[in-house]
Design an enzyme around this catalytic site. Structure first.
Site, PDB file in Angstrom:
ATOM      1  N   LYS A  22      -0.702 -26.870  40.593  1.00 46.98           N
ATOM      2  CA  LYS A  22      -1.503 -27.676  41.117  1.00 46.98           C
ATOM      3  C   LYS A  22      -1.532 -27.948  42.643  1.00 46.98           C
ATOM      4  O   LYS A  22      -0.561 -27.872  43.083  1.00 46.98           O
ATOM      5  CB  LYS A  22      -1.477 -29.169  40.383  1.00 46.98           C
ATOM      6  CG  LYS A  22      -2.041 -29.041  39.051  1.00 46.98           C
ATOM      7  CD  LYS A  22      -2.476 -30.649  38.480  1.00 46.98           C
ATOM      8  CE  LYS A  22      -2.839 -30.425  37.073  1.00 46.98           C
ATOM      9  NZ  LYS A  22      -3.304 -31.731  36.407  1.00 46.98           N
ATOM     10  N   CYS A  42     -11.413 -34.975  16.387  1.00 41.83           N
ATOM     11  CA  CYS A  42     -12.120 -35.350  15.321  1.00 41.83           C
ATOM     12  C   CYS A  42     -12.330 -34.447  14.385  1.00 41.83           C
ATOM     13  O   CYS A  42     -12.339 -33.218  14.660  1.00 41.83           O
ATOM     14  CB  CYS A  42     -13.523 -36.180  15.993  1.00 41.83           C
ATOM     15  SG  CYS A  42     -13.456 -37.687  16.479  1.00 41.83           S
ATOM     16  N   ASN A  75       0.526 -28.598  21.070  1.00 43.81           N
ATOM     17  CA  ASN A  75      -0.355 -28.827  22.389  1.00 43.81           C
ATOM     18  C   ASN A  75      -1.219 -27.586  23.078  1.00 43.81           C
ATOM     19  O   ASN A  75      -0.428 -26.775  23.114  1.00 43.81           O
ATOM     20  CB  ASN A  75       0.565 -29.417  23.370  1.00 43.81           C
ATOM     21  CG  ASN A  75       0.052 -30.204  24.536  1.00 43.81           C
ATOM     22  OD1 ASN A  75      -0.969 -29.902  25.179  1.00 43.81           O
ATOM     23  ND2 ASN A  75       0.245 -31.384  24.415  1.00 43.81           N
ATOM     24  N   HIS A 112     -11.467 -41.973  14.997  1.00 50.30           N
ATOM     25  CA  HIS A 112     -11.489 -41.769  16.543  1.00 50.30           C
ATOM     26  C   HIS A 112     -10.948 -43.169  16.941  1.00 50.30           C
ATOM     27  O   HIS A 112     -10.142 -43.395  18.011  1.00 50.30           O
ATOM     28  CB  HIS A 112     -12.616 -41.204  16.941  1.00 50.30           C
ATOM     29  CG  HIS A 112     -12.538 -41.209  18.426  1.00 50.30           C
ATOM     30  ND1 HIS A 112     -12.415 -39.980  18.899  1.00 50.30           N
ATOM     31  CD2 HIS A 112     -12.840 -41.961  19.396  1.00 50.30           C
ATOM     32  CE1 HIS A 112     -12.424 -39.966  20.234  1.00 50.30           C
ATOM     33  NE2 HIS A 112     -12.666 -41.113  20.885  1.00 50.30           N
ATOM     34  N   GLY A 158      -0.953 -42.798  30.086  1.00 50.98           N
ATOM     35  CA  GLY A 158      -0.820 -41.075  30.369  1.00 50.98           C
ATOM     36  C   GLY A 158      -1.507 -40.491  29.323  1.00 50.98           C
ATOM     37  O   GLY A 158      -1.301 -39.529  29.111  1.00 50.98           O
ATOM     38  N   HIS A 165      -3.133 -40.370  18.752  1.00 55.22           N
ATOM     39  CA  HIS A 165      -2.120 -39.181  18.400  1.00 55.22           C
ATOM     40  C   HIS A 165      -0.792 -39.501  19.151  1.00 55.22           C
ATOM     41  O   HIS A 165      -0.689 -40.381  20.133  1.00 55.22           O
ATOM     42  CB  HIS A 165      -2.703 -37.988  19.217  1.00 55.22           C
ATOM     43  CG  HIS A 165      -2.588 -38.059  20.760  1.00 55.22           C
ATOM     44  ND1 HIS A 165      -3.763 -38.987  21.458  1.00 55.22           N
ATOM     45  CD2 HIS A 165      -1.898 -37.504  21.704  1.00 55.22           C
ATOM     46  CE1 HIS A 165      -3.862 -38.534  22.394  1.00 55.22           C
ATOM     47  NE2 HIS A 165      -2.666 -38.008  23.046  1.00 55.22           N
ATOM     48  N   HIS A 239      23.568 -49.273   9.877  1.00 51.49           N
ATOM     49  CA  HIS A 239      24.089 -48.090  10.914  1.00 51.49           C
ATOM     50  C   HIS A 239      23.121 -46.907  10.188  1.00 51.49           C
ATOM     51  O   HIS A 239      23.210 -46.519   9.002  1.00 51.49           O
ATOM     52  CB  HIS A 239      25.279 -47.808  10.922  1.00 51.49           C
ATOM     53  CG  HIS A 239      25.588 -46.695  12.040  1.00 51.49           C
ATOM     54  ND1 HIS A 239      25.272 -47.066  13.094  1.00 51.49           N
ATOM     55  CD2 HIS A 239      26.020 -45.547  11.846  1.00 51.49           C
ATOM     56  CE1 HIS A 239      25.801 -45.825  13.934  1.00 51.49           C
ATOM     57  NE2 HIS A 239      26.332 -44.911  12.894  1.00 51.49           N
ATOM     58  N   HIS A 292      22.780 -45.131  17.139  1.00 52.09           N
ATOM     59  CA  HIS A 292      21.956 -45.638  15.998  1.00 52.09           C
ATOM     60  C   HIS A 292      20.474 -45.606  16.656  1.00 52.09           C
ATOM     61  O   HIS A 292      20.059 -46.018  17.744  1.00 52.09           O
ATOM     62  CB  HIS A 292      22.519 -47.296  15.956  1.00 52.09           C
ATOM     63  CG  HIS A 292      21.813 -48.048  15.182  1.00 52.09           C
ATOM     64  ND1 HIS A 292      22.596 -48.834  14.248  1.00 52.09           N
ATOM     65  CD2 HIS A 292      20.682 -48.503  14.694  1.00 52.09           C
ATOM     66  CE1 HIS A 292      22.049 -49.658  13.530  1.00 52.09           C
ATOM     67  NE2 HIS A 292      20.932 -49.422  13.747  1.00 52.09           N
TER      68      HIS A 292
HETATM   69 ZN    ZN Z   1     -11.629 -38.305  17.848  1.00 51.19          ZN
HETATM   70 ZN    ZN Z   2      24.770 -49.000  14.307  1.00 49.93          ZN
END
Ligand code: ZN
Ligand code: ZN
Length: 332
Positions: A22, A42, A75, A112, A158, A165, A239, A292
């Site tokens: 960029k 969609c 992506n 949506h 972001g 999504h 755990h 954990h």
């Molecule tokens: Zn959508």
């Molecule tokens: Zn644990």
């Protein structure tokens, strides 16, 4: 091909986009968001995404057609690239490797306008199953050491597309933030022979002041040293090092707690932008005693500024005890 570069001082890896770099003008003032009305996620626009790697359909039906409840696709603008051999190189004192990784998008629902808070529990459960299915599949790839699952909701957090999504990025290294947690948990375990997260769950449930909600398998708390206002974590009560090893009943109860927590956050903070991350054990971890898995939920209410960047310290204007009380007491 993007490049992974290691900071020689802090050992932090960064992803550098070496191609399509960029230019200054690409970082100008934020333009007014275009509301073209077109959404590639969609139903009906399946051909506008890369071919799906996973989908849940009630009626079967062909891949990349409508009729899905959830889809996972690569992506279109990946931070890391799936093809190629992993090659580590030195450049004088610097370490780098080519930017191999998987970057996928979980399209959570055909609706949506949905949010995790407005979806059905079954819909939220689908997202968790998709996380599990993708982890189990990507785990087979020996190049990957970690899979980070995360969600950016809202532009300020972001998200570049509105449609609900989540994303996952599989990396050939263990991310530093995760490594810090692993190291800390291991140190605690070596000293006390107990899991630090198990101890935390036990103490928080005894004290109750930072507990927001719980059910038979999970507890949601505002952590004692929360970095951000209204930061919350969801932890399994017993755990468990790997989310992908959870059983059907646990995904059901996790979907309930997660949906409820997002709903509580939406009510108390008027539908804020937020980030959600799943912190899991590394893919090839063989010692399951000290770490954990858990979910971290971070509403985006403050900006990280000079002091935080410079020091690694955070200034949190809302005590977690107050945050827990607000979140606990709101009617959902
Ligand atoms: Zn959508
Ligand atoms: Zn644990």
């Amino acid at each position: 091909m993007p490049e992974l570069r290691k900071d020689p001082v802090t050992s932090r890896w960064v992803i550098i986009a070496t191609e399509r770099g960029k230019r200054p003008s690409d970082f100008g003032p934020e333009p007014e968001r275009k509301r073209s009305g077109f959404c590639p996620f969609c139903p009906g626009n399946e051909d506008k995404t890369p071919p799906e790697v996973l989908a849940y359909r009630d009626t079967g039906g062909p891949a990349n057609s409508a009729g899905w409840r959830l889809r996972v696709v690569p992506n279109k603008f990946p931070a890391l690239q799936i093809e190629g051999e992993l090659s580590r190189q030195g450049d004088g004192m610097y370490d780098k490797m080519n930017g191999i990784g998987a970057h996928e998008v979980i399209i959570e629902t055909p609706q949506h306008g949905d949010t995790i808070g407005s979806m059905s529990e079954r819909g939220v459960e689908d997202i968790l199953w998709a996380c599990r299915d993708r982890i189990l599949d990507l785990k087979k790839d020996p190049r990957f050491r970690y899979i980070l699952l995360f969600k950016n909701h809202g532009e300020a957090a972001g998200a570049s597309l509105e449609h609900p999504h989540s994303q996952l990025i599989a990396t050939p290294i263990i991310p530093k933030r995760v490594q810090e947690e692993l190291d800390g948990a291991k140190e605690y375990y070596n000293y006390k022979e107990r899991c630090v997260f198990c101890d935390m769950v036990r103490q928080e449930m005894n004290q109750g002041v930072r507990v927001v909600t719980q059910n038979e398998d999970f507890v949601a708390i505002a952590p004692f040293a929360a970095r951000f206002p209204f930061e919350t974590w969801i932890l399994p009560k017993t755990h468990d090092p790997f989310i992908e090893d959870a059983q059907k009943n646990e995904y059901v109860s996790l979907s309930r707690v997660l949906r409820e927590m997002v709903l509580r956050m939406e009510k108390v903070l008027t539908t804020p932008p937020y980030n959600l991350m799943i912190h899991n054990s590394p893919l090839r971890e063989t010692d399951g005693r000290f770490y954990h898995w858990h979910i971290e939920l971070l509403p985006k209410l403050t900006r990280v500024a000079g002091f935080e960047w410079g020091s690694g310290f955070y200034i949190n204007p809302t005590p977690p005890e107050d945050a827990a009380k607000f979140l606990r007491e709101v009617t959902v």
